[in-house]
Each structure stands twice: as C-alpha cells, then as structure tokens.
Scaffold this motif. Structure first.
Motif, PDB file in Angstrom:
ATOM      1  N   ILE A  45       0.879  -1.157   0.000  1.00 19.49           N
ATOM      2  CA  ILE A  45       0.000   0.000   0.000  1.00 19.49           C
ATOM      3  C   ILE A  45       0.920   1.210   0.000  1.00 19.49           C
ATOM      4  O   ILE A  45       1.604   1.479   0.995  1.00 19.49           O
ATOM      5  CB  ILE A  45      -0.921   0.040   1.237  1.00 19.49           C
ATOM      6  N   ARG A  46       0.997   1.880  -1.150  1.00 17.82           N
ATOM      7  CA  ARG A  46       1.866   3.051  -1.278  1.00 17.82           C
ATOM      8  C   ARG A  46       1.291   4.173  -0.416  1.00 17.82           C
ATOM      9  O   ARG A  46       0.092   4.418  -0.455  1.00 17.82           O
ATOM     10  CB  ARG A  46       1.951   3.481  -2.739  1.00 17.82           C
ATOM     11  N   TYR A  47       2.164   4.806   0.362  1.00 12.66           N
ATOM     12  CA  TYR A  47       1.760   5.882   1.271  1.00 12.66           C
ATOM     13  C   TYR A  47       0.621   5.393   2.172  1.00 12.66           C
ATOM     14  O   TYR A  47      -0.402   6.037   2.302  1.00 12.66           O
ATOM     15  CB  TYR A  47       1.333   7.132   0.496  1.00 12.66           C
ATOM     16  N   GLY A  48       0.839   4.252   2.808  1.00 13.53           N
ATOM     17  CA  GLY A  48      -0.239   3.593   3.545  1.00 13.53           C
ATOM     18  C   GLY A  48      -0.297   3.833   5.034  1.00 13.53           C
ATOM     19  O   GLY A  48      -1.353   3.664   5.626  1.00 13.53           O
ATOM     20  N   SER A  49       0.824   4.209   5.655  1.00 15.93           N
ATOM     21  CA  SER A  49       0.769   4.394   7.106  1.00 15.93           C
ATOM     22  C   SER A  49       1.616   5.588   7.526  1.00 15.93           C
ATOM     23  O   SER A  49       2.639   5.885   6.915  1.00 15.93           O
ATOM     24  CB  SER A  49       1.239   3.134   7.840  1.00 15.93           C
ATOM     25  N   CYS A  50       1.153   6.245   8.586  1.00 16.44           N
ATOM     26  CA  CYS A  50       1.938   7.358   9.124  1.00 16.44           C
ATOM     27  C   CYS A  50       3.180   6.773   9.803  1.00 16.44           C
ATOM     28  O   CYS A  50       3.212   5.590  10.166  1.00 16.44           O
ATOM     29  CB  CYS A  50       1.110   8.203  10.088  1.00 16.44           C
ATOM     30  N   LYS A  51       4.185   7.580   9.963  1.00 15.26           N
ATOM     31  CA  LYS A  51       5.456   7.087  10.502  1.00 15.26           C
ATOM     32  C   LYS A  51       5.309   6.561  11.923  1.00 15.26           C
ATOM     33  O   LYS A  51       5.902   5.551  12.285  1.00 15.26           O
ATOM     34  CB  LYS A  51       6.514   8.178  10.397  1.00 15.26           C
ATOM     35  N   GLU A  52       4.478   7.221  12.712  1.00 11.82           N
ATOM     36  CA  GLU A  52       4.272   6.776  14.098  1.00 11.82           C
ATOM     37  C   GLU A  52       3.617   5.394  14.145  1.00 11.82           C
ATOM     38  O   GLU A  52       4.065   4.503  14.857  1.00 11.82           O
ATOM     39  CB  GLU A  52       3.405   7.782  14.855  1.00 11.82           C
ATOM     40  N   CYS A  53       2.581   5.204  13.363  1.00 15.20           N
ATOM     41  CA  CYS A  53       1.904   3.897  13.343  1.00 15.20           C
ATOM     42  C   CYS A  53       2.788   2.808  12.737  1.00 15.20           C
ATOM     43  O   CYS A  53       2.776   1.671  13.201  1.00 15.20           O
ATOM     44  CB  CYS A  53       0.583   3.991  12.585  1.00 15.20           C
ATOM     45  N   ALA A  54       3.567   3.163  11.698  1.00 17.50           N
ATOM     46  CA  ALA A  54       4.462   2.179  11.090  1.00 17.50           C
ATOM     47  C   ALA A  54       5.489   1.692  12.105  1.00 17.50           C
ATOM     48  O   ALA A  54       5.740   0.490  12.227  1.00 17.50           O
ATOM     49  CB  ALA A  54       5.162   2.785   9.874  1.00 17.50           C
ATOM     50  N   THR A  55       6.059   2.628  12.861  1.00 19.45           N
ATOM     51  CA  THR A  55       7.038   2.265  13.893  1.00 19.45           C
ATOM     52  C   THR A  55       6.389   1.391  14.961  1.00 19.45           C
ATOM     53  O   THR A  55       6.928   0.354  15.346  1.00 19.45           O
ATOM     54  CB  THR A  55       7.641   3.526  14.534  1.00 19.45           C
ATOM     55  N   ARG A  56       5.224   1.806  15.422  1.00 19.65           N
ATOM     56  CA  ARG A  56       4.530   1.056  16.479  1.00 19.65           C
ATOM     57  C   ARG A  56       4.156  -0.345  15.993  1.00 19.65           C
ATOM     58  O   ARG A  56       4.348  -1.327  16.712  1.00 19.65           O
ATOM     59  CB  ARG A  56       3.281   1.803  16.942  1.00 19.65           C
ATOM     60  N   SER A  57       3.648  -0.478  14.772  1.00 20.99           N
ATOM     61  CA  SER A  57       3.243  -1.803  14.285  1.00 20.99           C
ATOM     62  C   SER A  57       4.457  -2.721  14.138  1.00 20.99           C
ATOM     63  O   SER A  57       4.387  -3.905  14.445  1.00 20.99           O
ATOM     64  CB  SER A  57       2.478  -1.706  12.966  1.00 20.99           C
ATOM     65  N   ASN A  58       5.584  -2.164  13.689  1.00 22.29           N
ATOM     66  CA  ASN A  58       6.807  -2.984  13.589  1.00 22.29           C
ATOM     67  C   ASN A  58       7.266  -3.449  14.957  1.00 22.29           C
ATOM     68  O   ASN A  58       7.601  -4.617  15.142  1.00 22.29           O
ATOM     69  CB  ASN A  58       7.923  -2.200  12.903  1.00 22.29           C
ATOM     70  N   GLN A  59       7.297  -2.553  15.921  1.00 20.53           N
ATOM     71  CA  GLN A  59       7.804  -2.895  17.255  1.00 20.53           C
ATOM     72  C   GLN A  59       6.850  -3.792  18.022  1.00 20.53           C
ATOM     73  O   GLN A  59       7.280  -4.706  18.712  1.00 20.53           O
ATOM     74  CB  GLN A  59       8.057  -1.619  18.065  1.00 20.53           C
ATOM     75  N   GLU A  60       5.560  -3.536  17.926  1.00 24.64           N
ATOM     76  CA  GLU A  60       4.602  -4.233  18.780  1.00 24.64           C
ATOM     77  C   GLU A  60       4.155  -5.589  18.257  1.00 24.64           C
ATOM     78  O   GLU A  60       3.801  -6.450  19.045  1.00 24.64           O
ATOM     79  CB  GLU A  60       3.384  -3.343  19.046  1.00 24.64           C
ATOM     80  N   TYR A  61       4.130  -5.766  16.939  1.00 28.20           N
ATOM     81  CA  TYR A  61       3.691  -7.088  16.490  1.00 28.20           C
ATOM     82  C   TYR A  61       4.401  -7.641  15.266  1.00 28.20           C
ATOM     83  O   TYR A  61       4.610  -8.838  15.181  1.00 28.20           O
ATOM     84  CB  TYR A  61       2.170  -7.166  16.318  1.00 28.20           C
ATOM     85  N   GLU A  62       4.822  -6.842  14.319  1.00 29.86           N
ATOM     86  CA  GLU A  62       5.439  -7.418  13.123  1.00 29.86           C
ATOM     87  C   GLU A  62       6.761  -8.109  13.437  1.00 29.86           C
ATOM     88  O   GLU A  62       6.992  -9.242  12.997  1.00 29.86           O
ATOM     89  CB  GLU A  62       5.641  -6.357  12.045  1.00 29.86           C
ATOM     90  N   ASN A  63       7.645  -7.462  14.197  1.00 24.23           N
ATOM     91  CA  ASN A  63       8.930  -8.092  14.539  1.00 24.23           C
ATOM     92  C   ASN A  63       8.728  -9.369  15.349  1.00 24.23           C
ATOM     93  O   ASN A  63       9.423 -10.362  15.132  1.00 24.23           O
ATOM     94  CB  ASN A  63       9.825  -7.109  15.297  1.00 24.23           C
ATOM     95  N   GLN A  64       7.785  -9.359  16.268  1.00 23.91           N
ATOM     96  CA  GLN A  64       7.473 -10.556  17.062  1.00 23.91           C
ATOM     97  C   GLN A  64       7.002 -11.683  16.147  1.00 23.91           C
ATOM     98  O   GLN A  64       7.469 -12.816  16.238  1.00 23.91           O
ATOM     99  CB  GLN A  64       6.382 -10.226  18.093  1.00 23.91           C
ATOM    100  N   ALA A  65       6.089 -11.369  15.248  1.00 17.82           N
ATOM    101  CA  ALA A  65       5.562 -12.395  14.347  1.00 17.82           C
ATOM    102  C   ALA A  65       6.660 -12.970  13.457  1.00 17.82           C
ATOM    103  O   ALA A  65       6.769 -14.181  13.293  1.00 17.82           O
ATOM    104  CB  ALA A  65       4.434 -11.817  13.492  1.00 17.82           C
ATOM    105  N   LEU A  66       7.504 -12.098  12.890  1.00 14.15           N
ATOM    106  CA  LEU A  66       8.528 -12.566  11.955  1.00 14.15           C
ATOM    107  C   LEU A  66       9.654 -13.328  12.634  1.00 14.15           C
ATOM    108  O   LEU A  66      10.166 -14.296  12.087  1.00 14.15           O
ATOM    109  CB  LEU A  66       9.110 -11.376  11.180  1.00 14.15           C
ATOM    110  N   ASN A  67      10.054 -12.897  13.817  1.00 13.92           N
ATOM    111  CA  ASN A  67      11.231 -13.485  14.464  1.00 13.92           C
ATOM    112  C   ASN A  67      10.912 -14.543  15.514  1.00 13.92           C
ATOM    113  O   ASN A  67      11.818 -15.184  16.027  1.00 13.92           O
ATOM    114  CB  ASN A  67      12.089 -12.381  15.068  1.00 13.92           C
TER     115      ASN A  67
END
Length: 123
Positions: A45-67
C-alpha cells in the motif's frame, strides 16, 4: 527449486493511515507491506501508514511475528529480510518444541533443537 517471489503489486489509498485513519500528506506517509518483505511479500500500500503507526506496528507485532511465530518457516524456506543476507534473528537455534499436553494429563517438556536437527527442505 520453485521461486517463492510474489508478483509486485502496488495499491493506493486516500491519504489516510491504514491504522489510525488520520489524513496525512504523502511526505508524512510510508509504504505499508500487506505481506512483510521478510516473507517475500511484494504487495504494497503506497503511502499507507503514518510514521508513528508504522514504527509502532513494527515494534509491537510485526517483529514478534517474523522473528518468533514465523521463525521456523522463514529459516526452513530460506526467506530473508529486507537487507541482503538478513534472516530470522538467532537462526542458530530454532524455537523450543513442547512435547506432551497438560490437557491430556502429561506435563509438557521443553525441547531445544539446533537448526541442524530440523527437517531439510532442500530436497
């Protein structure tokens, strides 16, 4: 071996963050992968998330899910992250495996398998 790459596809929204739904300029939005690049996702999704939400989603669940949650299939399938050569963190040992089931009356045991003891998928 068959390629696991997906066809690249870009999607565009209305300038709102997919998470908080606030309106931003394109400069304040980042691309949001529908399926993470670390598992060969190329739907964006081009231009899909604000920087704050992108950071939070990576830290709170994406990194956990991937690793953690997806570590075994990522290692066994040889899926790498964004940067060349990056893979799941600490791939020397795979996640613990639990044998037994407390519901069945057996106390579960934790077993730690080195990566060499997991099935070889290169056949």
């Amino acid at each position: 071996m068959r390629s696991l790459a997906m066809r690249k596809q870009n999607y565009y929204l209305d300038g709102r963050c997919v998470f908080c739904r606030k309106v931003f300029t394109q400069a304040d939005l980042t691309d949001e992968h529908i399926i993470p690049e670390a598992i060969n996702g190329s739907l964006v999704i081009r231009y899909g998330s604000c920087k704050e939400c992108a950071t939070r989603s990576n830290q709170e669940y994406e990194n956990q899910a991937l690793n953690v949650d997806l570590k075994v299939p990522r290692v066994l399938l040889g899926l790498r992250g964004k940067s060349k050569g990056s893979g799941p963190r600490d791939a020397r040992h795979m996640p613990e495996v639990f044998a037994g089931d407390s519901v069945m009356g057996e106390e579960g045991k934790r077993l730690d398998f080195p990566i060499e003891d997991y099935p070889n998928t290169s056949r």
